[in-house]
Design an enzyme around this catalytic site. Structure first.
Site, short mmCIF file in Angstrom:
data_model
loop_
_atom_site.label_atom_id
_atom_site.label_comp_id
_atom_site.label_asym_id
_atom_site.label_seq_id
_atom_site.Cartn_x
_atom_site.Cartn_y
_atom_site.Cartn_z
N HIS A 362 -2.28 3.71 -31.74
CA HIS A 362 -1.56 2.92 -30.74
C HIS A 362 -0.57 3.73 -29.92
CE1 HIS A 362 -2.93 -1.18 -31.73
NE2 HIS A 362 -3.00 -0.74 -32.98
N LYS A 553 9.74 -4.54 -20.72
CA LYS A 553 9.31 -3.44 -21.59
C LYS A 553 10.39 -3.21 -22.65
CE LYS A 553 5.53 -2.14 -19.42
NZ LYS A 553 4.22 -2.21 -20.07
N ARG A 554 9.98 -2.70 -23.80
CA ARG A 554 10.97 -2.14 -24.70
C ARG A 554 11.73 -1.04 -23.95
NH1 ARG A 554 10.39 -1.86 -30.10
NH2 ARG A 554 12.41 -0.84 -29.97
N LYS A 559 9.09 4.48 -20.56
CA LYS A 559 8.78 3.27 -19.79
C LYS A 559 9.56 3.24 -18.48
CE LYS A 559 7.57 0.65 -23.96
NZ LYS A 559 6.16 0.35 -23.69
N THR A 648 -0.02 -4.63 -22.83
CA THR A 648 -0.63 -5.96 -22.75
C THR A 648 0.20 -6.86 -21.85
OG1 THR A 648 0.47 -6.53 -24.83
CG2 THR A 648 -1.85 -5.89 -24.96
N LYS A 652 -0.86 -9.91 -19.07
CA LYS A 652 -0.30 -11.26 -19.02
C LYS A 652 0.19 -11.58 -17.61
CE LYS A 652 1.00 -10.56 -23.79
NZ LYS A 652 2.03 -9.94 -24.65
#
Length: 828
Positions: A362, A553-554, A559, A648, A652
Site C-alpha cells: 500500500h 488528505k492525511r 500530500k 480513494t 469519491k
C-alpha cells in the site's frame, strides 16, 4: 425536526433506497416502540434522543439478524471457498444508514420515523463513528467488506476491536489537540460478543530444543475475545461477518503469589496485557517500531489463524462428523491473507503457506515499510525469529544458486537487514511467503516492480500484479448523495448500484440541457446544506455560489498541503475571488498551524471580504466526509508524482461530481484515462520528471529566486505576517521547504497556480463546468470496489463472485437459486 415533507415526497418510491409499504412501515413502528419500551422500563421514564437512536438501531438490526443466520447456515452447508481479509484498520464509520440502504429499508424507515414524530437525520447524527482506522487504508478495508458481501463471496474481516479509535482532533488557537475517541462509551448496538470462541495468544517465553522437538515454553498468555459485526450486501440478503478481537488477561494471570503486594502488581500487569486492544496507533504512513504495535500485529494474526483453522476443521458439507485433520487442501479452501502460517504448521507447510497467502503493498514510502528490530522480535516471539531465520536461509540459498557470487544481490534480497541494528524486512518476508504481490494502482504497481522490489520482480515476474483500488457506491453515492443517486437512477435505471460501469450511459446526456441543470441543482443544494453546517460549526459564512475547493488528505509532506497553502496565500495577495496529523509528527502539526494561521488572516481581512475563505475542518472522519464530498466542486489530489499509492478519496469526489486538480500520481492516472485528460486539471511533474530532477539535484532556491509570487508568499510566512505574536513560529516549515523537501513543492508551484487559473476560468461558465462534471461521473464506473474485488477474486483468490440471492428469513430456504457462471457458488 427538518421541514415536513408532503405525502407525495414521503411516499416517493425509489427502489434503490427501498420500497415504502404500509406493512413495512407498520412493522418498523412496532419494532421501534417495542425496543423503546424495553429501554424505558429498564432504565428511565423519559426517553432521550439517544434512546430513540438505539430503538431504531435495534429495530433495523432485527431485520439483519435473520439474514445473518441464513448466510452463515448457507456457508456451512455449501462449504464455499472462504476469503479472510486481515487488517489492523477497519474505518467503518456509522452503520445505521448503510444497513438501511443495503437491506432496502431506507425509505420505509424514513416514513416510520416521520410518523412517530421524529427526525431520522437527527437520530443518524447521534451514532458514533466506528473510527478504527487512520484514513485511506482502513476505509478501503470497509469498502472491500461491503463489496465482498454484495458479490456473494464467503468473506470474513478480521481485525482489532480498539477501545479507543482514531483520536478526536480539536483545533485550539490553530494547534491540533488530541482527545481520546471513547467510541464505545454508550455501547455498540451492532456488535455481538462471542466468548465461546475466545482463544489464547502467546508472547515472550523461551525456546527449548530437545530430542522430542522444539518447544516454546514459559510464555505469557493473552486471551482474544471476538466481537462479531454483521456486514450486509446490497439487496441480496447476504450478511457476512467482521470479527474484531479484544485482548483479555486470563483469570490466573500473574496471580500465583496471592499476598497483598503481589496482588496489586498482578492486577496492574493484567492491565498491561489488555492494553493490546486499547488504542489504535494514529499513523499509517510512518513506521514506529513500538513493542505494543508488534504485539497488536501478532495478536490479530495468531487469533485469526486459530479461528480459521477451527472453522476449516469443523465444516464440511454440513456434517460435524467429518472433522478435517489434513491441510493439503488448505489453500483451496482459503482466500488471501497477508502473514505467515509458519508458526502453526512448521517448515513442512511452507508450500501451503505460499499457496494460501497474497501480499498487497500500500505504499512506496520507505519510512512506511515495516522493519522490526531483531532484538524486539527475539524478546516477544523467540520461536518465530528462529523460523524467520530458517526461511531466510532457504531463500538466500535459492538466490545464491541462481546468482553465484552476487553478494550484493543477497544483501538486497535478504529478509534480515544487517548493519547497525539488525532488522527484519517485513515486506521481503511477505513477498517470499506469498503466491501473489500486488500494488493498488497501475502506476504504483509499476513502481513496485521497477524500483521498490525490483530484484524480486525480476526473479518472479508472474507473481506481481496490479489491482486498482475502488470505493463502494452504496455508501459513497446512495448514502451520502441521495439526490444525485436518484437523478442517475431516473436516467439510466437502478442497476448501476451493483454495476457501476453502467454510469457510462450518462455520456448520452452530456449535452442534455435539462440534465445539466438538474445535476447543477443537486450540487448547489448540497453546497447550501454544507454551507449552513460550516456556519453553525465554525462561525464562517461562505457563499454557496463560490467554488468549494477541498483538500482532504492525511497531513503529510508528500500530500503537499503546503503547496495548496502557498496558492491560498498567492490568491490572497492578488485579492482575487476565489486531514489531521499523527500526534507525534512535528511537521504535520506545524502545517496544520500554518493553515489555520493563514485562515485567521484571510477570513478577517475586509479587503478580501467574501471572495476568499479558508476553513480547516477539525476531526475529519467518515461521517464528515459524507457531508463534505457531495458539496465539493474541486478535489485536490496534488501529491508528488510517484508517492501516492492509489488514493480513494479522489474516486469519491469524482463519483459525486467534483472535478479533480492533480498530478499524474496514483489512481489519478487511470481517472484521466477513463475520463480523458482534458476533463481533469492535470499539472506538474510526471514520475520520470521527478526522477530526472532527483538525478540533477533539486534546488528549491532557484524557484524561489525565479518566481516573484512564490517569493512573496514564502517571505510572508518567514517574516511572521501570519504569526505576528511569534514571527519565527514557522521557521522550521520554511527551512524544510528550502533544504529538506523530498516532495519538491516549489518545483510544481508555478504549474499548480497556472492550472488553478484555468479552474477559475472554467468555473465562471456554469454549463461548461457541469458538462465536464457529467463526463467525470460517467467515467467513474471503473472505480467501484466491486470491480476491484472481482479482480482479486478471479486473479488471486481463485473464487468466482456470485449474484446468488439468499432467501430472506420469511422465505423457504430451498428458494436459493445459484446463478454463478460455472453453476456453483458452493465450491471453487
Amino acid at each position: 425536526m427538518s421541514r415536513p415533507l408532503s405525502d407525495q415526497e414521503r411516499r416517493k418510491q425509489i427502489s434503490i433506497r427501498g420500497i415504502v409499504g404500509a406493512e413495512n412501515v407498520a412493522e418498523l413502528k412496532r419494532g421501534f416502540n417495542r425496543h423503546l419500551h424495553f429501554t424505558l422500563v429498564k432504565d428511565r421514564n423519559v426517553a432521550t434522543p439517544r434512546d430513540y437512536y438505539f430503538a431504531l438501531a435495534h429495530t433495523v438490526r432485527d431485520h439483519l439478524v435473520g439474514r445473518w443466520i441464513r448466510t452463515q447456515q448457507y456457508y456451512y452447508e455449501r462449504d464455499p471457498k472462504r476469503i479472510y481479509y486481515l487488517s489492523l484498520e477497519f474505518y467503518m464509520g456509522r452503520t445505521l444508514q448503510n444497513t438501511m440502504i443495503n437491506l432496502g429499508l431506507q425509505n420505509a424507515c424514513d416514513e416510520a420515523v416521520y410518523q412517530l414524530g421524529l427526525d431520522i437525520e437527527e437520530l443518524e447524527e447521534i451514532e458514533e463513528d466506528a473510527g478504527l482506522g487512520n484514513g485511506g487504508l482502513g476505509r478501503l478495508a470497509a469498502c472491500f467488506l461491503d463489496s465482498m458481501a454484495t458479490l456473494g463471496l464467503a468473506a470474513y474481516g478480521y481485525g482489532i476491536r480498539y477501545e479507543y479509535g482514531i483520536f478526536n482532533q480539536k483545533i485550539r488557537n490553530g494547534w491540533q489537540v488530541e482527545e481520546a475517541d471513547d467510541w464505545l462509551r454508550h455501547g455498540n448496538p451492532w456488535e455481538k460478543a462471542r466468548p465461546e470462541y475466545m482463544l489464547p495468544v502467546h508472547f515472550y517465553g523461551r525456546v527449548e530444543h530437545t530430542a522430542n522437538g522444539t518447544k516454546w515454553v514459559d510464555t505469557q498468555v493473552v486471551l482474544a475475545l471476538p466481537y462479531d459485526t454483521p456486514v450486509p450486501g446490497y439487496m441480496n440478503n447476504t450478511v457476512n461477518t467482521m470479527r474484531l478481537w479484544s485482548a483479555r488477561a486470563p483469570n490466573d494471570f500473574n496471580l500465583r503469589d496471592f499476598n497483598v503486594g503481589d496482588y496489586i502488581q498482578a492486577v496492574l500487569d493484567r492491565n498491561l496485557a489488555e492494553n493490546i486492544s486499547r488504542v489504535l496507533y494514529p499513523n499509517d504512513n510512518f513506521f514506529e517500531g513500538k513493542e505494543l504495535r508488534l504485539k497488536q500485529e501478532y495478536f490479530v494474526v495468531a487469533a485469526t489463524l486459530q479461528d480459521i483453522i477451527r472453522r476449516f476443521k469443523a465444516s464440511k458439507f454440513g456434517s460435524t462428523e467429518s472433522v478435517r485433520t489434513v491441510f493439503d487442501s488448505f489453500p483451496d479452501q482459503l482466500g488471501a491473507l497477508e502473514l505467515s502460517l509458519m508458526p502453526l504448521f512448521c517448515l513442512q507447510a511452507w508450500d501451503i503457506t505460499k499457496r494460501t497467502f497474497a501480499y498487497t503493498n500500500h505504499t512506496v514510502l520507505p519510512e512506511a515499510l515495516e522493519r522490526w528490530p531483531v532484538d524486539l522480535v527475539e524478546k516477544l516471539l523467540p520461536r518465530h525469529l528462529e523460523i524467520i531465520y530458517e526461511i531466510n536461509q532457504r531463500h538466500l540459498d535459492h538466490i545464491a544458486s541462481l546468482f553465484p557470487n552476487d553478494v550484493d544481490r543477497l544483501r538486497r534480497m535478504s529478509l534480515i537487514e544487517e548493519g547497525g541494528t539488525k532488522r527484519i524486512n517485513m515486506a521481503h518476508l511477505c513477498i517470499v511467503g506469498s503466491h501473489a504481490v500486488n500494488g493498488v494502482a497501475k502506476i504504483h504497481s509499476e513502481i513496485v516492480k521497477s524500483e521498490v522490489f525490483r530484484d524480486f520482480a525480476e526473479l518472479e515476474p508472474d507473481k506481481f500484479q496490479n489491482k486498482t483500488n475502488g470505493i463502494t457506491p452504496r455508501r459513497w453515492l446512495l448514502l451520502c448523495n441521495p439526490g444525485l443517486a436518484e437523478l442517475i437512477a431516473e436516467k439510466i435505471g437502478e442497476d448501476y448500484v451493483r454495476d457501476l460501469s453502467q454510469l457510462a450511459k450518462l455520456h448520452e446526456f452530456v449535452d442534455d440541457d435539462l440534465f445539466i441543470r438538474e445535476v447543477a441543482k443537486v450540487k448547489q443544494e448540497n453546497k447550501v446544506k454544507f454551507a449552513l453546517y460550516l456556519e453553525k460549526e465554525y462561525g464562517v459564512k461562505i457563499n454557496p455560489s463560490s467554488m468549494f475547493d477541498v483538500h482532504v488528505k492525511r497531513i503529510h509532506e508528500y500530500k503537499r498541503q503546503l503547496m495548496n497553502c502557498l496558492h491560498i496565500i498567492t490568491m490572497y495577495n492578488r485579492k482575487a475571488p476565489r486531514g489531521w496529523a499523527a500526534p507525534g509528527y512535528h511537521m504535520a502539526k506545524m502545517i496544520i498551524k500554518l493553515i489555520n494561521a493563514v485562515a485567521q488572516v484571510v477570513n478577517n481581512d475586509p479587503v478580501v471580504g467574501s471572495k476568499l475563505k479558508v476553513i480547516f475542518l477539525e476531526n475529519y472522519r467518515v461521517s464528515l466526509a459524507e457531508k463534505v464530498i457531495p458539496a465539493t466542486d474541486l478535489s485536490e489530489q496534488i501529491s508528488t508524482a510517484g508517492t501516492e499509492a492509489s488514493g480513494t478519496g479522489n474516486m469519491k469526489f469524482m463519483l459525486n461530481g467534483a472535478l479533480t486538480i492533480g498530478t499524474m500520481d496514483g489512481a489519478n492516472v487511470e481517472m484521466a484515462e477513463e475520463a480523458g485528460e482534458e476533463n481533469l486539471f492535470i499539472f506538474g511533474m510526471r514520475v520520470e520528471d521527478v526522477a530526472e530532477l532527483d538525478k540533477d539535484g533539486y534546488n528549491a532556491q532557484q524557484y524561489y529566486d525565479r518566481l516573484p509570487e512564490l517569493k512573496q508568499a514564502v517571505d510572508q510566512i518567514r517574516s511572521g505576517f501570519f504569526s505576528s505574536d511569534e514571527p519565527d513560529l514557522f521557521r522550521d516549515v520554511v527551512d524544510m521547504l528550502f533544504h529538506h523537501d523530498r516532495f519538491k513543492v516549489f518545483a510544481d508551484y508555478e504549474a499548480y497556480v497556472k492550472c488553478q487559473e484555468k479552474v477559475s476560468e472554467l468555473y465562471l461558465n456554469s454549463k461548461a463546468w457541469t458538462k465536464m462534471v457529467i463526463r467525470n461521473i460517467a467515467a467513474a464506473g471503473k472505480f467501484s470496489s466491486d470491480r476491484t474485488i472481482k479482480e482479486y477474486a478471479r486473479d488471486i483468490w481463485h473464487v468466482e463472485p456470485s449474484d446468488l440471492k439468499i432467501p430472506a428469513p420469511n422465505e423457504p430456504r430451498e428458494g436459493a437459486e445459484d446463478r454463478t457462471p460455472n453453476g456453483t457458488a458452493a465450491r471453487a
